[in-house]
Design an enzyme around this catalytic site. Structure first.
Site, PDB file in Angstrom:
ATOM      1  N   HIS A 189     -16.568  43.862 -15.284  1.00 58.06           N
ATOM      2  CA  HIS A 189     -17.895  43.555 -14.743  1.00 58.06           C
ATOM      3  C   HIS A 189     -18.962  44.225 -15.623  1.00 58.06           C
ATOM      4  CE1 HIS A 189     -20.823  41.553 -12.300  1.00 58.06           C
ATOM      5  NE2 HIS A 189     -20.539  42.291 -10.974  1.00 58.06           N
ATOM      6  N   HIS A 223     -16.737  34.479 -19.728  1.00 56.66           N
ATOM      7  CA  HIS A 223     -17.485  34.450 -18.257  1.00 56.66           C
ATOM      8  C   HIS A 223     -16.615  33.508 -17.334  1.00 56.66           C
ATOM      9  CE1 HIS A 223     -20.521  34.355 -15.308  1.00 56.66           C
ATOM     10  NE2 HIS A 223     -21.109  35.286 -15.742  1.00 56.66           N
ATOM     11  N   ASP A 254     -23.378  41.208 -21.812  1.00 55.44           N
ATOM     12  CA  ASP A 254     -23.098  42.689 -22.159  1.00 55.44           C
ATOM     13  C   ASP A 254     -22.878  42.638 -23.679  1.00 55.44           C
ATOM     14  OD1 ASP A 254     -23.145  43.806 -19.559  1.00 55.44           O
ATOM     15  OD2 ASP A 254     -21.351  42.762 -19.147  1.00 55.44           O
ATOM     16  N   ARG A 289     -28.990  35.111 -20.862  1.00 56.22           N
ATOM     17  CA  ARG A 289     -29.260  36.519 -20.885  1.00 56.22           C
ATOM     18  C   ARG A 289     -29.177  37.103 -22.131  1.00 56.22           C
ATOM     19  NH1 ARG A 289     -25.845  38.114 -15.668  1.00 56.22           N
ATOM     20  NH2 ARG A 289     -24.388  37.419 -17.106  1.00 56.22           N
ATOM     21  N   SER A 322     -20.280  42.289  -7.865  1.00 52.77           N
ATOM     22  CA  SER A 322     -21.304  43.186  -7.330  1.00 52.77           C
ATOM     23  C   SER A 322     -22.059  42.427  -6.295  1.00 52.77           C
ATOM     24  CB  SER A 322     -22.079  43.755  -8.346  1.00 52.77           C
ATOM     25  OG  SER A 322     -22.793  42.682  -9.124  1.00 52.77           O
TER      26      SER A 322
END
Ligand code: CMX
Length: 435
Positions: free
Chosen positions: A270, A317, A372, A326, A240
């Site tokens: 993604h 990742h 995620d 995160r 992105s």
């Protein structure tokens, strides 16, 4: 917003001297080696981009302007009664490298509020999408259609000096960011709530206004702030961010560049992974018929997924080699606010079960959970169960990071991106393969 813009102008002058010196005096110094593996392997790890906004350490995770995520959450000012900081304060930090004080952040909150009114044609455009359109398609189109509002484009065609590109680009960026909560929540209302929308409240900050328009009570305002802040930036090489940077390098304005970023984010490897995690978890729940699974049953489900040739969503990742901070921040929030949520319990079990399996499986370079693995479950808990929408939430956050990056790209007058491609014949020749 003279204060922020003037501060930025001074910083730009200083930074231009540094990049000019590097280019002029050290332009031929080697930075990295380009191997055939890197050429054929999606340029993984190739050091060929520059940004000062964030840096991703494989072990420590993301740093925004040098601050780790826990430091960002501790240092940025928070609205009264909130546990999470202002999103506007994060934008200030990303843009300037400085932690804003109360008055600086309040000024930016006011500035966003002044610019938040969404043109009527955006609602009409969103209304015109056929049912079952993916919200990312709608969101991307709505953002792209605002190209007609771009001061940068108008000024560019009227004749604008390169040194001044960043100024109208900055104005466009504030105008766009301020409207994203309303565009996203209207997309949500249109696709999932029969168009019943709640209008924005000019007295609220970015995160609280988003929660208000979603029709959610506290602590969803903090959920929103947390979500937007952790998703904002992950240096420049991810799809992105890199898409936005690439498209922006042709001097496409912020609306066109952000729309392109949203399209890149919409891929399953993604941003769409948050939605896939939810689908996958629900398959697991369905299989269990509502009963709590044993560790052995979860392990079997993970292996079944891998043996059917699929990836385990929310794990792995391209750069990180440890648990994504995160993920950890969201886990801490979940332990505090929703530790008895049935889906969260599954996520927590997967946190223990998946990494050893991925290590045994032997493919993934990083067996640990990423952002995620957790984000969709929090949304689900607070009643946002239309999981196609989760990537839009990621998109709002990412827009904040790429905006700061693109303002700096234009300020430092970075050129058009144009790497060189080769043919397979040429690669074979370089490798010394004779035919
Ligand atoms: N489950 C199973 N296999 C995995 C895996 C996972 N979670 N993660 C990586 N692998 C596999 C890859 O598919 C690849 O397999 P092949 O060699 O057979 O092609 C191999 O391990 C090596 O991949 P890698 O170098 O470790 O990872 P990549 O840089 O190629 O891909 C990513 C990174 C995130 C796309 C990958 O880990 C993945 O598909 N994860 C699941 C989807 C996901 O959670 N995406 C969200 C990423 C977060 C973000 O958007 O920031």
């Amino acid at each position: 917003m003279a204060g922020l813009k003037e501060k930025l102008r001074n910083k730009i002058e200083e930074q231009r001297l540094r990049t000019r010196k590097l280019m002029k005096e050290y332009g031929d110094v080697e930075v990295d080696k380009v191997t055939i593996r890197k050429v054929l392997g999606g340029m993984r790890g190739l050091k060929c981009l520059v940004t000062d906004i964030s840096y991703l350490d494989p072990d420590m995770g993301i740093r925004y302007r040098g601050y780790t995520l826990p430091e960002v959450f501790e240092k940025l000012p928070k609205p009264k009664g909130a546990d999470m900081p202002y999103v506007e304060g994060l934008f200030y930090l990303l843009l300037t490298g400085e932690i804003p004080d109360e008055s600086e952040v309040t000024e930016l909150v006011d500035e966003f509020n002044k610019r938040r009114i969404v043109p009527r044609y955006i609602y009409e455009l969103i209304d015109s999408f056929p049912c079952c359109s993916h919200p990312m398609t709608v969101f991307s189109s709505a953002v792209m259609s605002m190209h007609r509002e771009s001061f940068f484009s108008k000024k560019y065609f009227a004749g604008l000096r390169k040194e001044e590109y960043w100024d109208p680009f900055y104005e466009d960026t504030l105008n766009m960011l301020a409207k994203l909560p309303e565009i996203a929540t209207y997309t949500f209302a249109k696709l999932y709530r029969d168009g019943n929308r709640i209008q924005s409240n000019p007295n609220l900050d970015f995160g609280a206004d988003f929660a208000f328009m979603m029709g959610k009570e506290k602590p969803y305002d903090d959920v929103s702030r947390l979500h937007f802040i952790i998703h904002s930036d992950h240096e420049s090489g991810n799809v992105s961010a890199h898409t936005a940077h690439l498209v922006g390098s042709s001097l496409s304005d912020i609306y066109l560049s952000t729309s392109a970023m949203i399209n890149g984010l919409a891929g399953p490897l993604h941003g769409l992974a948050a939605q896939n995690v939810l689908q996958w978890l629900q398959d697991l729940m369905e299989k269990m018929g509502g009963a709590d699974p044993t560790e052995a049953e979860i392990k079997q489900f993970v292996w079944d997924t891998l043996n059917s040739g699929q990836v385990i969503p929310g794990f792995g990742h391209a750069v990180l080699r440890k648990t994504d901070p995160r993920y950890t921040i969201q886990r801490d929030f979940s332990l505090q606010h929703m530790k008895d949520d049935p889906l969260f319990k599954y996520v927590d079990m997967l946190y223990k079960v998946v990494p050893p399996i991925l290590i045994e499986h032997g493919h993934a370079k990083n067996p640990w959970p990423n952002v995620d693995a957790q984000s969709g479950v929090i949304q689900w808990h607070y009643g946002v169960r239309d999981y196609d929408f989760y990537t839009v939430l990621f998109g709002i956050g990412r827009a904040i990071g790429i905006s700061a990056n693109l303002i700096w790209d234009r300020a430092l007058m970075y050129p058009l991106e144009r790497p060189k491609s080769l043919t397979t014949d040429m690669l074979e020749k370089i490798a010394g393969i004779s035919k």
